[in-house]
Enzyme design. Sequence first.
Site, PDB file in Angstrom:
ATOM      1  N   HIS A   1      38.787  59.387  46.961  1.00 35.26           N
ATOM      2  CA  HIS A   1      37.334  59.209  46.996  1.00 35.26           C
ATOM      3  C   HIS A   1      37.021  57.717  47.104  1.00 35.26           C
ATOM      4  O   HIS A   1      37.247  56.963  46.156  1.00 35.26           O
ATOM      5  CB  HIS A   1      36.734  59.799  45.718  1.00 35.26           C
ATOM      6  CG  HIS A   1      35.263  60.058  45.792  1.00 35.26           C
ATOM      7  ND1 HIS A   1      34.414  59.348  46.601  1.00 35.26           N
ATOM      8  CD2 HIS A   1      34.476  60.976  45.151  1.00 35.26           C
ATOM      9  CE1 HIS A   1      33.171  59.804  46.456  1.00 35.26           C
ATOM     10  NE2 HIS A   1      33.186  60.805  45.589  1.00 35.26           N
TER      11      HIS A   1
ATOM     12  N   HIS B   1      30.331  56.639  47.396  1.00 35.34           N
ATOM     13  CA  HIS B   1      29.365  56.991  46.339  1.00 35.34           C
ATOM     14  C   HIS B   1      29.318  55.986  45.189  1.00 35.34           C
ATOM     15  O   HIS B   1      28.948  56.340  44.065  1.00 35.34           O
ATOM     16  CB  HIS B   1      29.656  58.401  45.782  1.00 35.34           C
ATOM     17  CG  HIS B   1      29.549  59.468  46.824  1.00 35.34           C
ATOM     18  ND1 HIS B   1      29.947  60.758  46.637  1.00 35.34           N
ATOM     19  CD2 HIS B   1      29.070  59.408  48.088  1.00 35.34           C
ATOM     20  CE1 HIS B   1      29.742  61.460  47.739  1.00 35.34           C
ATOM     21  NE2 HIS B   1      29.213  60.660  48.632  1.00 35.34           N
TER      22      HIS B   1
ATOM     23  N   TYR C   1      31.721  54.548  43.511  1.00 28.83           N
ATOM     24  CA  TYR C   1      32.759  54.621  42.484  1.00 28.83           C
ATOM     25  C   TYR C   1      33.756  53.470  42.665  1.00 28.83           C
ATOM     26  O   TYR C   1      33.565  52.599  43.512  1.00 28.83           O
ATOM     27  CB  TYR C   1      33.419  56.008  42.489  1.00 28.83           C
ATOM     28  CG  TYR C   1      32.426  57.109  42.193  1.00 28.83           C
ATOM     29  CD1 TYR C   1      31.613  57.038  41.058  1.00 28.83           C
ATOM     30  CD2 TYR C   1      32.260  58.189  43.051  1.00 28.83           C
ATOM     31  CE1 TYR C   1      30.667  58.029  40.789  1.00 28.83           C
ATOM     32  CE2 TYR C   1      31.317  59.187  42.784  1.00 28.83           C
ATOM     33  CZ  TYR C   1      30.530  59.100  41.653  1.00 28.83           C
ATOM     34  OH  TYR C   1      29.594  60.058  41.383  1.00 28.83           O
TER      35      TYR C   1
END
Length: 231
Positions: free
Chosen positions: A205, A208, A210
């Site tokens: 990931h 977003h 993060y």
Amino acid sequence: MESEISKMQLPVVVEDDDRHELAKKPIITADQPLLTPYKMGNFNLSHRVVLAPLTRERSFDNIPQPHAILYYSQRTCKGTLLISEAAGISNTSLGYPNVPGIWTKEQVEAWRPIVDAVHAKGGIFFCQIWHMGRSSNTDFQPNGEAPISSTDKPISPELYSDAIDLPKFTPPRRLRTDEIPLIVNDFRIAARNAIEAGFDGVEIHGAHGYLIEQFLKDQVNCNAPTSLTKL
Ligand SMILES: Cc1cc2nc3c(=O)[nH]c(=O)nc-3n(C[C@H](O)[C@H](O)[C@H](O)COP(=O)(O)O)c2cc1C
């Protein structure tokens, strides 16, 4: 042989006048590009509808639960690609309650029957792994420590989409340069754990806001020139 796809009954929105005519025709036809096969590397997908990673917050104590067997297998047919809800890479990686992890043996064993169920229906299952970095707070951190990040700047408070609730973010601690390889190693171990659990692949990931994106954004990355993404 009739494919799984041609048996699928997907909902369609139709004008009232068309309803009668459409009822006589099959809803799914073979010439819809979305439903045609796709070769993705070594994987033969029977169609191009992919289950996006969706955090569910139902993995109590960060352990995937047996009910996820039903959840994921309900979303599988032969040749479907699924990406799991994001799974944490370490005990500092989380910022929501009850999201799964993939850094302990117990978590790996708990994922295994979920992955097996997807495989039993012919699905291809990737595990998404993440570290939320400063999108966290001391409540989620071991010993109530500060969340780690590429910066010591906290996230500016912003209401959730319900326009009522304010997420709680506490100021992060900027990682020292010598600590960054340890985080990279956590990603490496988590990826290996995912394969150990039976997943067919791993998605890191990187979006977003993060941890990885915290390193990717100049406004947030105070660790230049050494960054998580360059190692
Ligand atoms: C409840 C919810 C949970 C999500 N969890 C994740 C996640 O764990 N990992 C991720 O990369 N995206 C996550 N997303 C983003 C979705 O995968 C998807 O990219 C996003 O909803 C945009 O797609 P859409 O336009 O089809 O909704 C989540 C979205 C929602 C609504």
